[in-house]
Design a protein around this motif. Structure first.
Motif, PDB file in Angstrom:
ATOM      1  N   LEU A  74      86.308  -3.156 -13.484  1.00 46.59           N
ATOM      2  CA  LEU A  74      86.523  -3.199 -14.936  1.00 46.59           C
ATOM      3  C   LEU A  74      85.344  -2.562 -15.683  1.00 46.59           C
ATOM      4  N   TYR A  75      84.126  -2.875 -15.235  1.00 43.75           N
ATOM      5  CA  TYR A  75      82.950  -2.265 -15.855  1.00 43.75           C
ATOM      6  C   TYR A  75      82.979  -0.745 -15.658  1.00 43.75           C
ATOM      7  N   ALA A  76      83.340  -0.332 -14.422  1.00 45.29           N
ATOM      8  CA  ALA A  76      83.383   1.105 -14.122  1.00 45.29           C
ATOM      9  C   ALA A  76      84.442   1.794 -14.968  1.00 45.29           C
ATOM     10  N   THR A  77      85.586   1.127 -15.192  1.00 40.65           N
ATOM     11  CA  THR A  77      86.650   1.718 -16.010  1.00 40.65           C
ATOM     12  C   THR A  77      86.149   1.976 -17.429  1.00 40.65           C
ATOM     13  N   GLY A  78      85.394   1.012 -17.971  1.00 39.20           N
ATOM     14  CA  GLY A  78      84.822   1.188 -19.313  1.00 39.20           C
ATOM     15  C   GLY A  78      83.914   2.405 -19.366  1.00 39.20           C
ATOM     16  N   ILE A  79      83.080   2.572 -18.342  1.00 38.88           N
ATOM     17  CA  ILE A  79      82.141   3.710 -18.320  1.00 38.88           C
ATOM     18  C   ILE A  79      82.901   5.027 -18.225  1.00 38.88           C
ATOM     19  N   VAL A  80      83.894   5.075 -17.313  1.00 38.65           N
ATOM     20  CA  VAL A  80      84.673   6.311 -17.145  1.00 38.65           C
ATOM     21  C   VAL A  80      85.409   6.646 -18.438  1.00 38.65           C
ATOM     22  N   ALA A  81      85.971   5.615 -19.096  1.00 37.96           N
ATOM     23  CA  ALA A  81      86.694   5.845 -20.357  1.00 37.96           C
ATOM     24  C   ALA A  81      85.733   6.387 -21.415  1.00 37.96           C
ATOM     25  N   ALA A  82      84.516   5.842 -21.453  1.00 40.70           N
ATOM     26  CA  ALA A  82      83.530   6.304 -22.442  1.00 40.70           C
ATOM     27  C   ALA A  82      83.184   7.767 -22.205  1.00 40.70           C
ATOM     28  N   LEU A  83      82.994   8.145 -20.929  1.00 39.25           N
ATOM     29  CA  LEU A  83      82.672   9.541 -20.618  1.00 39.25           C
ATOM     30  C   LEU A  83      83.832  10.463 -21.000  1.00 39.25           C
ATOM     31  N   ALA A  84      85.055   9.985 -20.758  1.00 41.94           N
ATOM     32  CA  ALA A  84      86.229  10.803 -21.087  1.00 41.94           C
ATOM     33  C   ALA A  84      86.339  10.998 -22.603  1.00 41.94           C
ATOM     34  N   VAL A  85      86.103   9.930 -23.360  1.00 40.86           N
ATOM     35  CA  VAL A  85      86.186  10.039 -24.828  1.00 40.86           C
ATOM     36  C   VAL A  85      85.075  10.969 -25.341  1.00 40.86           C
ATOM     37  N   ALA A  86      83.881  10.851 -24.769  1.00 41.43           N
ATOM     38  CA  ALA A  86      82.774  11.720 -25.181  1.00 41.43           C
ATOM     39  C   ALA A  86      83.127  13.182 -24.899  1.00 41.43           C
ATOM     40  N   PHE A  87      83.726  13.413 -23.745  1.00 44.66           N
ATOM     41  CA  PHE A  87      84.134  14.769 -23.357  1.00 44.66           C
ATOM     42  C   PHE A  87      85.080  15.359 -24.404  1.00 44.66           C
ATOM     43  N   VAL A  88      86.060  14.553 -24.819  1.00 44.67           N
ATOM     44  CA  VAL A  88      87.040  15.030 -25.810  1.00 44.67           C
ATOM     45  C   VAL A  88      86.360  15.254 -27.163  1.00 44.67           C
ATOM     46  N   LEU A  89      85.543  14.292 -27.607  1.00 44.42           N
ATOM     47  CA  LEU A  89      84.902  14.412 -28.924  1.00 44.42           C
ATOM     48  C   LEU A  89      83.977  15.627 -28.992  1.00 44.42           C
ATOM     49  N   LYS A  90      83.238  15.857 -27.903  1.00 45.07           N
ATOM     50  CA  LYS A  90      82.279  16.973 -27.916  1.00 45.07           C
ATOM     51  C   LYS A  90      82.983  18.335 -27.893  1.00 45.07           C
ATOM     52  N   ARG A  91      84.243  18.329 -27.513  1.00 46.14           N
ATOM     53  CA  ARG A  91      84.969  19.601 -27.497  1.00 46.14           C
ATOM     54  C   ARG A  91      85.938  19.734 -28.660  1.00 46.14           C
ATOM     55  N   THR A  92      85.967  18.737 -29.534  1.00 44.17           N
ATOM     56  CA  THR A  92      86.882  18.819 -30.684  1.00 44.17           C
ATOM     57  C   THR A  92      86.101  18.645 -31.996  1.00 44.17           C
ATOM     58  N   THR A  93      85.992  17.405 -32.452  1.00 45.81           N
ATOM     59  CA  THR A  93      85.435  17.188 -33.805  1.00 45.81           C
ATOM     60  C   THR A  93      83.915  17.205 -33.854  1.00 45.81           C
ATOM     61  N   LEU A  94      83.232  16.883 -32.748  1.00 41.46           N
ATOM     62  CA  LEU A  94      81.774  16.752 -32.790  1.00 41.46           C
ATOM     63  C   LEU A  94      81.103  17.739 -31.843  1.00 41.46           C
ATOM     64  N   ARG A  95      81.427  19.003 -32.031  1.00 46.84           N
ATOM     65  CA  ARG A  95      80.891  20.043 -31.145  1.00 46.84           C
ATOM     66  C   ARG A  95      79.390  20.232 -31.378  1.00 46.84           C
ATOM     67  N   GLY A  96      78.721  20.798 -30.387  1.00 44.38           N
ATOM     68  CA  GLY A  96      77.292  21.091 -30.542  1.00 44.38           C
ATOM     69  C   GLY A  96      76.682  21.343 -29.183  1.00 44.38           C
ATOM     70  N   ALA A  97      75.614  22.150 -29.173  1.00 41.81           N
ATOM     71  CA  ALA A  97      74.954  22.443 -27.900  1.00 41.81           C
ATOM     72  C   ALA A  97      74.248  21.190 -27.399  1.00 41.81           C
ATOM     73  N   ARG A  98      74.155  21.078 -26.085  1.00 39.30           N
ATOM     74  CA  ARG A  98      73.519  19.911 -25.501  1.00 39.30           C
ATOM     75  C   ARG A  98      72.009  20.098 -25.466  1.00 39.30           C
ATOM     76  N   GLU A  99      71.296  19.029 -25.852  1.00 34.45           N
ATOM     77  CA  GLU A  99      69.833  19.112 -25.814  1.00 34.45           C
ATOM     78  C   GLU A  99      69.320  18.425 -24.551  1.00 34.45           C
ATOM     79  N   PRO A 100      68.208  18.936 -23.992  1.00 35.52           N
ATOM     80  CA  PRO A 100      67.715  18.339 -22.746  1.00 35.52           C
ATOM     81  C   PRO A 100      67.081  16.967 -22.983  1.00 35.52           C
ATOM     82  N   LEU A 101      67.047  16.168 -21.928  1.00 37.68           N
ATOM     83  CA  LEU A 101      66.431  14.841 -22.008  1.00 37.68           C
ATOM     84  C   LEU A 101      64.935  14.958 -21.699  1.00 37.68           C
ATOM     85  N   LEU A 102      64.113  14.520 -22.649  1.00 36.97           N
ATOM     86  CA  LEU A 102      62.674  14.449 -22.418  1.00 36.97           C
ATOM     87  C   LEU A 102      62.272  12.994 -22.556  1.00 36.97           C
TER      88      LEU A 102
END
Lengths: 63, 626
Positions: free
Chosen positions: B409-437
């Protein structure tokens, strides 16, 4: 009879608590507080009324 | 002038994860959250103390920053407070610049920038104990002379470790009557920043007698824990063990609390005459609040693990390991800490997203934070798993099935979050990815006192919520479930004829396609206040629905008898997505300064919850038979 009276009092108290702490907008509770002459608190710190993070300041005012 | 207005105001400023909040806690007696990773503090915190000389001092704990020119919302708070631009607040009288003594070369750049504010500064050389352990020797007098500010060594986690700082504050008091000089700060250029670094090198050449040895143990451990394969396997193993422990360790205390609640319920039924108050206490309050209290041991065990992992420094390693995965869906590397915080509660997670500078990246993180499984879902998951998933072991007796389902169940939540982020970043909230420092802090043994205090605080919050909000909702739910009384000669349970029954039956057709009955429909309404209220509401609704021997059974037993397995699985799927927490929506409104994003969040999560429950119910019914 006494059980009905006490149960009704508890129900009304619970309703008042929920109205005050969750349902009424802050503007309304602030106005009621002012009408009652109570101290007027400033804006709360981040967590609103949640407290889910375990912070001591959750739902309390900062200053 | 009021006493508060006359108090000396000091601000704790420094790089992230240098111990500012630990210092704040020890100075003021507060219990603000501390952890061994950067970005824990995202807003200013205020506390008070009285100095040894009797001066009343106000202390501001500010979010960590490397420079006042930072632009993320949390670091903007630090900049605005320091420059006196923060609404309704004057600039601090004294700046205490907290630095990590093991990493002066990086930390002192900020101090050189702060000097341009022309305000009294004290440099607190924090973590001196760690620096000494690693062979670091600092000529404090030479450092103070080089920087032109008083320097005091501190150990925020040790009793008496702030004595020097307190003395220095008292020593500064007589000089504060003078007006501070004009603020010379302006956003430093790249050339000026390079100049700061050269000056730091020059000062350290005279004052740093022996540099701290690199943390060898940390390096050796990181060779394994940051390995792409071994490190990822270790991370999965840690998460897996946490969920196994949540079930196995908590079983005995949960049984004890359950027995205590049942005994209390029996005592009320046996000692009070039949009537509304007895029903309110036994069926409303004890059945409802009691069914939530049972889950306290599991929540504490989960937080024990989270606190130990945070305090040890492992969480930043987890962020590093998952950066590639998160980057693949377009998430900012800094999103890890907010998402991690959301496992406790989405609200601190959403607030922690202030560490992300880019607005689109911040919004994506906020929008997916409620998909991380918060602790309020734990009682719902546990109740349904205990009722429907057999407590047996699989894989040759190595793995408990119930823990495995919880992990899924915890893993399903994480996978769902990644999937939603994937969709949002390619539709309404586009932008280049910044590196993690992100600085990787050295591993530390968790301080048992901090861990214990954190658990006590968690238990206190849980019990407070159970004793106030959940108690009040259960009292009202009992009233709605008992009134009006059934008509003369009516059959079935009284709740069928009550207001709650009418509401439940009215909502039932909407929820029938996903397999939910009218009792679940009733419980989902107060569950909007907080997810765990659903459990309490089911406890009350079923206590008032059952008659005869069924009344004696536990809530899990009542659910197992009344629901089909597809219904139980559909409710689990519903709760992976359902936005049932008004506080979260309120905080999203505040953080985004608009109703648009909370409404979008509510809409998309509700649609996903319904769709997931529908598919789960239909597929499970087809495979298992309804």
């Amino acid at each position: 009879m006494w059980q009905s009276v006490l149960a009704l009092a508890l129900v009304l108290a619970a309703l008042a608590w929920l109205l005050w702490s969750m349902l009424l907008p802050r503007a309304v509770t602030d106005r009621l507080r002012r009408l009652a002459g109570r101290p007027f608190p400033a804006a709360p710190t981040g967590c609103g009324t949640c407290g889910g993070c375990g912070s001591r300041t959750a739902g309390k005012t900062c200053r | 002038m009021s006493a508060a207005a006359a108090a000396l105001r000091i601000a704790l400023v420094g790089n992230p994860n240098c111990g500012k909040t630990a210092l704040f806690n020890v100075l003021t007696g507060s219990r603000q959250k501390v952890a061994n990773y950067p970005g824990v503090t995202v807003e200013r915190k205020l506390g008070h103390f009285v100095s040894p000389a009797g001066a009343r001092v106000e202390v501001l704990d500010l979010p960590g920053t490397y420079s006042l020119r930072s632009h993320s919302p949390d670091q903007a708070v630090t900049r605005d407070v320091m420059l006196g631009r923060f609404e309704h607040e004057a600039a601090p009288d004294v700046v205490v610049c907290v630095v990590n003594a093991t990493n002066l070369r990086l930390n002192l750049n900020l101090l050189l920038e702060l000097r341009r504010l022309n305000r009294p500064i004290i440099l607190a050389l924090n973590m001196m104990d760690v620096a000494e352990q690693r062979g670091c020797r600092i000529d404090v007098a030479a450092l103070a002379a080089g920087l032109g500010v008083p320097v005091v060594p501190t150990v925020a986690i040790r009793r008496g470790g702030t004595a020097g700082l307190l003395e220095q504050i008292d020593r500064l008091l007589p000089t504060l009557a003078r007006q501070p000089g004009a603020c010379d700060w302006a956003e430093p250029s790249a050339g000026e920043l390079r100049g700061f670094r050269r000056e730091v090198d020059r000062i350290l050449a005279d004052s740093l007698l022996t540099a701290a040895r690199p943390p060898e143990l940390t390096r050796r451990i990181d060779r394994v824990l940051l390995h792409p394969l071994a490190g990822t396997l270790f991370l999965l193993l840690v998460l897996f063990l946490v969920f196994q422990a949540v079930f196995t360790w908590a079983a005995t205390p949960m049984d004890l609390i359950d027995a205590g609640m049942t005994a209390l319920q029996e005592a009320v039924r046996n000692t009070m005459p039949d009537g509304p108050l007895r029903s309110l206490l036994a069926d409303g309050v004890i059945a409802g609040v009691g069914s939530v209290l049972i889950f306290l041991p599991q929540i504490l065990i989960l937080f024990l693990f989270i606190q130990v992992l945070e305090a040890s420094g492992y969480m930043t390693r987890a962020a590093f390991l998952l950066d590639r995965l998160m980057g693949g869906v377009g998430l900012h590397g800094r999103a890890f800490i907010p998402l991690l915080s959301s496992f406790a509660c989405a609200i601190p997670g959403i607030m922690a997203a202030r560490t992300i500078e880019n607005r689109a990246d911040r919004l994506v993180t906020i929008m997916i934070a409620p998909l991380m499984t918060c602790s309020a879902r734990l009682p719902v998951y546990t109740l349904i798993i205990a009722a429907f998933i057999p407590a047996r072991r699989v894989a040759g007796g190595l793995i408990g099935l119930q823990g495995l389902v919880m992990f899924a169940l915890y893993a399903t939540g994480i996978v769902a979050a990644l999937a939603v982020a994937f969709v949002l970043k390619r539709t309404t909230l586009r932008g280049a990815r910044e590196p993690l420092l992100m600085e990787l802090p050295p591993y530390r043994w968790p301080n048992p006192r901090d861990v214990l205090l954190g658990l006590v605080e968690r238990a206190r919050t849980f019990l407070w919520r159970a004793g106030t909000t959940i108690f009040a909702i259960m009292v009202l739910l009992w009233f709605l479930a008992s009134w009006p009384a059934p008509p003369e000669g009516a059959t079935g349970s009284a709740i069928d004829h009550s207001l709650a029954g009418m509401i439940g039956h009215a909502l039932a057709p909407l929820l029938a396609p996903v397999g939910f009955n009218w009792q679940i429909a009733i419980a989902l309404v107060p569950g909007m206040a907080a997810r765990e209220v659903l459990v309490a509401a089911l406890g009350t609704v079923y206590a008032m629905s059952e008659t005869g021997e069924a009344l004696q059974s536990t809530l899990a037993g009542a659910l197992a008898a009344d629901w089909s397995l597809p219904t139980a699985l559909a409710l689990l799927a519903w709760f992976v997505f359902a936005p049932q927490c008004v506080s979260t929506l309120g905080v999203v409104r505040r953080e985004t300064n608009s109703w648009r994003w909370p409404l979008i969040m509510f809409g998309y999560l509700m649609a996903l919850a319904y769709a997931a429950a529908f598919v789960t119910f239909r597929v499970a019914s087809a495979l298992l038979g309804g």
